[in-house]
Design a protein around this motif. Structure first.
Motif, PDB file in Angstrom:
ATOM      1  N   ASN A 152       0.820  -1.209   0.000  1.00 43.76           N
ATOM      2  CA  ASN A 152       0.000   0.000   0.000  1.00 43.76           C
ATOM      3  C   ASN A 152       0.856   1.262   0.000  1.00 43.76           C
ATOM      4  O   ASN A 152       0.503   2.247  -0.639  1.00 43.76           O
ATOM      5  CB  ASN A 152      -0.954  -0.003   1.192  1.00 43.76           C
ATOM      6  N   LEU A 153       1.983   1.208   0.723  1.00 39.94           N
ATOM      7  CA  LEU A 153       2.891   2.360   0.687  1.00 39.94           C
ATOM      8  C   LEU A 153       3.415   2.563  -0.735  1.00 39.94           C
ATOM      9  O   LEU A 153       3.506   3.692  -1.217  1.00 39.94           O
ATOM     10  CB  LEU A 153       4.069   2.148   1.637  1.00 39.94           C
ATOM     11  N   ALA A 155       1.832   1.758  -3.414  1.00 34.71           N
ATOM     12  CA  ALA A 155       0.707   2.320  -4.178  1.00 34.71           C
ATOM     13  C   ALA A 155       0.590   3.819  -3.933  1.00 34.71           C
ATOM     14  O   ALA A 155       0.301   4.594  -4.844  1.00 34.71           O
ATOM     15  CB  ALA A 155      -0.589   1.607  -3.794  1.00 34.71           C
ATOM     16  N   LEU A 156       0.830   4.225  -2.697  1.00 41.22           N
ATOM     17  CA  LEU A 156       0.756   5.640  -2.344  1.00 41.22           C
ATOM     18  C   LEU A 156       1.810   6.449  -3.117  1.00 41.22           C
ATOM     19  O   LEU A 156       1.522   7.526  -3.648  1.00 41.22           O
ATOM     20  CB  LEU A 156       0.976   5.790  -0.843  1.00 41.22           C
ATOM     21  N   PHE A 157       3.031   5.912  -3.165  1.00 41.73           N
ATOM     22  CA  PHE A 157       4.088   6.593  -3.927  1.00 41.73           C
ATOM     23  C   PHE A 157       3.710   6.676  -5.403  1.00 41.73           C
ATOM     24  O   PHE A 157       3.982   7.666  -6.069  1.00 41.73           O
ATOM     25  CB  PHE A 157       5.430   5.861  -3.746  1.00 41.73           C
ATOM     26  N   GLN A 158       3.052   5.605  -5.889  1.00 34.73           N
ATOM     27  CA  GLN A 158       2.605   5.594  -7.285  1.00 34.73           C
ATOM     28  C   GLN A 158       1.532   6.659  -7.492  1.00 34.73           C
ATOM     29  O   GLN A 158       1.541   7.394  -8.481  1.00 34.73           O
ATOM     30  CB  GLN A 158       2.071   4.198  -7.609  1.00 34.73           C
ATOM     31  N   LEU A 159       0.608   6.747  -6.518  1.00 34.48           N
ATOM     32  CA  LEU A 159      -0.485   7.721  -6.613  1.00 34.48           C
ATOM     33  C   LEU A 159       0.061   9.140  -6.709  1.00 34.48           C
ATOM     34  O   LEU A 159      -0.452   9.969  -7.455  1.00 34.48           O
ATOM     35  CB  LEU A 159      -1.385   7.584  -5.382  1.00 34.48           C
ATOM     36  N   TYR A 160       1.109   9.415  -5.931  1.00 35.88           N
ATOM     37  CA  TYR A 160       1.680  10.763  -5.928  1.00 35.88           C
ATOM     38  C   TYR A 160       2.741  10.933  -7.003  1.00 35.88           C
ATOM     39  O   TYR A 160       3.492  11.900  -6.987  1.00 35.88           O
ATOM     40  CB  TYR A 160       2.245  11.092  -4.537  1.00 35.88           C
ATOM     41  N   ARG A 161       2.810   9.996  -7.927  1.00 43.14           N
ATOM     42  CA  ARG A 161       3.717  10.074  -9.075  1.00 43.14           C
ATOM     43  C   ARG A 161       5.168  10.292  -8.654  1.00 43.14           C
ATOM     44  O   ARG A 161       5.873  11.134  -9.210  1.00 43.14           O
ATOM     45  CB  ARG A 161       3.299  11.212 -10.032  1.00 43.14           C
ATOM     46  N   ALA A 162       5.614   9.527  -7.647  1.00 46.51           N
ATOM     47  CA  ALA A 162       7.003   9.628  -7.206  1.00 46.51           C
ATOM     48  C   ALA A 162       7.917   9.107  -8.309  1.00 46.51           C
ATOM     49  O   ALA A 162       7.572   8.159  -9.013  1.00 46.51           O
ATOM     50  CB  ALA A 162       7.204   8.823  -5.927  1.00 46.51           C
ATOM     51  N   SER A 163       9.088   9.729  -8.477  1.00 42.65           N
ATOM     52  CA  SER A 163      10.052   9.267  -9.472  1.00 42.65           C
ATOM     53  C   SER A 163      10.718   7.979  -8.978  1.00 42.65           C
ATOM     54  O   SER A 163      10.634   7.639  -7.796  1.00 42.65           O
ATOM     55  CB  SER A 163      11.110  10.339  -9.714  1.00 42.65           C
ATOM     56  N   GLN A 166      13.002   8.779  -6.174  1.00 39.30           N
ATOM     57  CA  GLN A 166      12.283   9.034  -4.921  1.00 39.30           C
ATOM     58  C   GLN A 166      11.819   7.734  -4.290  1.00 39.30           C
ATOM     59  O   GLN A 166      11.904   7.557  -3.071  1.00 39.30           O
ATOM     60  CB  GLN A 166      11.077   9.949  -5.177  1.00 39.30           C
ATOM     61  N   ARG A 170      13.363   7.171  -0.761  1.00 35.29           N
ATOM     62  CA  ARG A 170      12.426   7.488   0.311  1.00 35.29           C
ATOM     63  C   ARG A 170      11.592   6.286   0.734  1.00 35.29           C
ATOM     64  O   ARG A 170      10.937   6.324   1.762  1.00 35.29           O
ATOM     65  CB  ARG A 170      11.487   8.613  -0.115  1.00 35.29           C
ATOM     66  N   LEU A 171      11.566   5.233  -0.087  1.00 35.29           N
ATOM     67  CA  LEU A 171      10.724   4.083   0.264  1.00 35.29           C
ATOM     68  C   LEU A 171      11.537   2.788   0.362  1.00 35.29           C
ATOM     69  O   LEU A 171      11.598   2.171   1.421  1.00 35.29           O
ATOM     70  CB  LEU A 171       9.601   3.939  -0.768  1.00 35.29           C
ATOM     71  N   PRO A 174      14.899   2.874   2.861  1.00 34.16           N
ATOM     72  CA  PRO A 174      14.542   2.877   4.291  1.00 34.16           C
ATOM     73  C   PRO A 174      13.835   1.591   4.707  1.00 34.16           C
ATOM     74  O   PRO A 174      14.114   1.047   5.779  1.00 34.16           O
ATOM     75  CB  PRO A 174      13.604   4.081   4.417  1.00 34.16           C
TER      76      PRO A 174
END
Lengths: 265, 256
Positions: A152-153, A155-163, A166, A170-171, A174
């Protein structure tokens, strides 16, 4: 893990200490009562005395081994994490290379060491051994960690169009940190083993200055007390490496990871 | 309310995963500012529908209208069933994530995060780590993160299902207060009849296999709703109606 009561903690320190004292006592008694000569089994006192007497020689050797170990460990850490990140960016690359990393790992290092000594300068060969042994746990653990991101995290990065960068910084990294640190803990002990194996192989080829080489050399001279003293130093080095890396892991993870939690909260 | 352009419109949407038909003939239109609940049994495809609305998944067939993206990023906040926080980051850093990913100036991020944490009552916990918080507080952080971009649309996938009843009631009230204050459109997925009636203006009842909306019940009780509404005869009557619709839908979806 739930921390024990004070009584339990004291016992957990006292009991190993008592066991050690008892073991040393039995060892000393055996040497005295059976009148064993030092070239068969030196007494604990003689080992300690040798450690002091040979301190300059053994200290230098310890330093040489520790430097090799640290260099091998550093290369393994950087190389293992970097390769895992690279393989994580491309499925094709992972499929192409990962099997060979495994093969490298399952091949006994002591069988590779003589070959390395032929192709590489002696110091480089020793370092290569330390690196080879320690590298794989870092690679394997980092790979596992990078792949164990919460869906789900992600998916969240995908939703916010993270590069991609990133997501990695950031994911994935860590999230992989506990696994990476576990890999480093294993790698620390293994790079010492790698260094020792390589020194022994190199020593029999007639060169070297590390602790393992001193053990081989003392063996040829039947200087058994010095063998014990050098072995003791190697053990202590291994223990120190383990505790330093465990401490590092605890410090890095103490805020957030279950394994470093102060209590079972 | 029905006259405005819908924020979301799904027309004849179908979604298949291999052999499995998750959604078929799925129609949904939500007007700006509405609070809509998708209610249905587990496995009826309501989460799939929500992911399509979010743009996390594309339909196999059909047409989807979503809010206009803001500088390339969907104008949507999403709250999952679990808090889904980054355990290595503080509460403030978790709430800041959508803004950090957009590379906004640090000062702007800090002030927006601070304001958002104040709204969900977590100002004192900005520097805490997720594991130090209770389940309800973690969910507040998750909601704050979804709302920190001030999205036109808030999507929630059974966010309170894992919480105890008292915490759930409080979060229901707080969510309604947030919605009244911020005015975004909300699509809320749940399998709780009581929660759907308490929260929303429209309850859309789904059936399973294939998933589609089979009934709509309007809830026109005034806001704010509180204990009085929760214990009123109106509430009980609405719950009965929604419950009957849900049962009818479940029977229709059951294997013959």
């Amino acid at each position: 893990m739930i921390a024990g009561t004070l009584r339990e903690r004291v016992l957990r320190l006292m009991l190993p200490g008592a066991a050690l004292a008892l073991g040393l006592l039995l060892w000393d008694l055996a040497v005295r009562l059976l009148a064993l000569p030092p070239y068969v089994l030196p007494s604990p006192g003689l080992v300690a005395a040798t450690l002091v007497a040979d301190a300059p020689l053994l200290g230098g050797a310890l330093l040489a081994t520790l430097v090799t170990t640290a260099e091998g460990f550093a290369l393994a850490a950087v190389g293992g994490i970097a390769l895992a990140v690279l393989l994580n960016q491309s499925r094709a690359l992972e499929y192409a290379l990962y099997p060979y990393a495994v093969i490298l790992q399952v091949t006994p290092i002591i069988a590779i060491a003589p070959l390395l000594l032929i192709y590489l300068p002696q110091q480089a060969a020793v370092l290569a051994c330390a690196w080879l042994v320690a590298f794989f746990p870092v690679l394997a653990n980092t790979t596992l960690g990078l792949n164990s991101v919460d869906r789900n995290l992600a998916a969240l990065f995908q939703l916010y169009r993270a590069s991609r960068l990133q997501v990695l910084l950031r994911l994935k990294l860590p999230a992989a940190l506990p696994h990476i640190l576990a890999g480093l803990r294993i790698a620390g002990g293994l790079s010492l083993i790698g260094a020792v194996v390589a020194e022994i192989a190199a020593g029999s080829a007639g060169a070297g200055s590390g602790l393992a080489y001193r053990i081989v050399e003392a063996g040829y001279r039947l200087n058994i007390p010095r063998m014990f003293a050098a072995l003791l130093l190697l053990s202590l080095a291994g223990i120190a490496i383990f505790f330093v890396l465990s401490w590092l892991s605890h410090v890095v993870l103490r805020h957030w990871h279950e394994s470093a939690a102060p209590d079972g909260q | 309310m029905d006259r405005a352009e819908p924020v979301i419109a799904l027309q004849g949407v179908a979604k298949t995963f291999g052999e499995l038909v998750a959604l078929e003939g799925f129609d949904l239109a939500v007007q700006p500012g509405q609070f809509v609940t998708l209610l249905g049994p587990s496995g009826c495809g309501k989460s799939t529908a929500l992911r399509i609305v979010a743009g996390l998944s594309e339909p196999s067939r059909g047409r989807v209208v979503r809010p206009q993206p803001q500088s390339g990023v969907p104008d949507v906040g999403f709250v999952f069933q679990e808090p889904t926080l980054m355990p290595w980051a503080t509460v403030a850093a978790n709430v800041a994530l959508p803004l950090t990913l957009r590379r906004l100036p640090a000062a702007e991020i800090a002030s927006r995060v601070e304001a958002m944490l104040a709204r969900v009552g977590l100002s004192d916990f900005a520097r805490a780590y997720p594991r130090q918080l209770s389940g309800g507080m973690q969910m507040r952080v998750s909601i704050a993160r979804a709302l920190v971009t001030a999205p036109a649309l808030l999507l929630m996938d059974e966010p309170f299902a894992a919480l105890d009843e008292i915490t759930r009631f409080r979060l229901n009230d707080d969510l309604l207060a947030l919605w009244q204050a911020l005015g975004q459109t909300v699509v809320f997925v749940t399998h709780s009849v009581f929660e759907s009636v308490y929260l929303s203006q429209r309850v859309l009842v789904m059936r399973a296999r294939p998933g589609r909306i089979v009934a709509e019940i309007a809830i026109d009780a005034p806001l704010p709703r509180g204990e009085l509404f929760r214990t009123s005869a109106d509430y009980a009557a609405l719950c009965r109606r929604v419950s009957q619709a849900l049962h009818a839908a479940s029977d229709a979806g059951a294997p013959a």
